[in-house]
Design an enzyme around this catalytic site. Sequence first.
Site, PDB file in Angstrom:
ATOM      1  N   SER A  23      11.398  -2.728 104.919  1.00  0.00           N
ATOM      2  CA  SER A  23      11.827  -3.369 106.169  1.00  0.00           C
ATOM      3  C   SER A  23      11.631  -4.889 106.170  1.00  0.00           C
ATOM      4  O   SER A  23      12.510  -5.617 106.649  1.00  0.00           O
ATOM      5  CB  SER A  23      11.104  -2.750 107.365  1.00  0.00           C
ATOM      6  OG  SER A  23      11.466  -1.391 107.488  1.00  0.00           O
ATOM      7  N   LYS A  72       4.244   7.917 114.555  1.00  0.00           N
ATOM      8  CA  LYS A  72       5.354   7.904 115.525  1.00  0.00           C
ATOM      9  C   LYS A  72       5.099   8.700 116.806  1.00  0.00           C
ATOM     10  O   LYS A  72       5.635   8.357 117.849  1.00  0.00           O
ATOM     11  CB  LYS A  72       6.641   8.406 114.860  1.00  0.00           C
ATOM     12  CG  LYS A  72       7.201   7.454 113.830  1.00  0.00           C
ATOM     13  CD  LYS A  72       8.508   7.983 113.273  1.00  0.00           C
ATOM     14  CE  LYS A  72       9.016   7.112 112.138  1.00  0.00           C
ATOM     15  NZ  LYS A  72      10.342   7.523 111.697  1.00  0.00           N
ATOM     16  N   TYR A 231      14.625   7.164 100.484  1.00  0.00           N
ATOM     17  CA  TYR A 231      15.392   5.980 100.060  1.00  0.00           C
ATOM     18  C   TYR A 231      14.813   5.254  98.852  1.00  0.00           C
ATOM     19  O   TYR A 231      15.334   4.229  98.435  1.00  0.00           O
ATOM     20  CB  TYR A 231      15.585   4.995 101.230  1.00  0.00           C
ATOM     21  CG  TYR A 231      14.331   4.402 101.811  1.00  0.00           C
ATOM     22  CD1 TYR A 231      13.626   3.418 101.134  1.00  0.00           C
ATOM     23  CD2 TYR A 231      13.874   4.791 103.071  1.00  0.00           C
ATOM     24  CE1 TYR A 231      12.482   2.848 101.679  1.00  0.00           C
ATOM     25  CE2 TYR A 231      12.731   4.221 103.627  1.00  0.00           C
ATOM     26  CZ  TYR A 231      12.042   3.255 102.922  1.00  0.00           C
ATOM     27  OH  TYR A 231      10.924   2.689 103.465  1.00  0.00           O
TER      28      TYR A 231
END
Length: 288
Positions: A23, A72, A231
Amino acid sequence: MMEIKGTTKITGVFGYPVKHSLSPVFQNSAFEYLGLDYVYIPFEVKPEDLKIATKSIKIFNMVGVNVTIPHKKEIIKYIDQLDEASEILEVVNTILNIEGKLKGYTTDGDGFLKSLKEEGNFDPKNKNIFILGAGGTSYAICGALIKGKVNYIFISNRTYENALKLKKHLNKRLNFKNVEIIPFEKRNEISIWKNIDILINTTSVGMKKNDPLLIERENIEKVKFVYDIVYNRKTELLKVAEEFKIQHLDGLSMLIYQGAISFEIWTRKKAPIEIMKKSLYDKIKKDG
């Protein structure tokens, strides 16, 4: 070259582990491209430190952070308010600091749906979905798919109880009844795969080279689209999809699109998606 000053606004990501996060690559490229005085930093936050880390967003007057595995769901306890999607899905992956009040959002689902439609050129409306995994990301993805008017969702997870929790959640909070749990040991039964349109892997299986293929090749061959949220490498699942010429996407697509929504929440500016993509793919190419 980005210059850090006393006025620089801080964003970042809370996770554990988080050293591998990509990110910062595309978020900082986007800030730089638009000439914004922002920086994005990865913060490794152990579960036992989550409460105090969340408080630090206010203490250091940070603009906000992303939240990744394993925080989360847990982080909800420590923030002041939730947007509608986070409240329904009980999962947060983006926080905005509004004058000392922390607001939680979930951008994973919308990022997934946008990437599926825009990058994958695939509309999930009226389609049947088979989803592997029942963690926080699955909640977000299922919520977005229901918003995208899918027909039916099959869930398969190693721990049956977690799949059941997700099913009950979708039944109750989203009033979506077309959900069926496939016991993990029965996931490859041929009858299930006659009408599956999309296969989605939300587990971490595939991150390592010798990870097994969870769905048998002849079943994968029947689907129209494969989406693997892993990913860091081309997974066995994606290799099989490629071999059978099935449309597919990896987790980089979702990562960029969910990150773009976070970027817009923090900056109130349109995210430069193509710049974000280019910086990420350049980085991966460079690292080989």
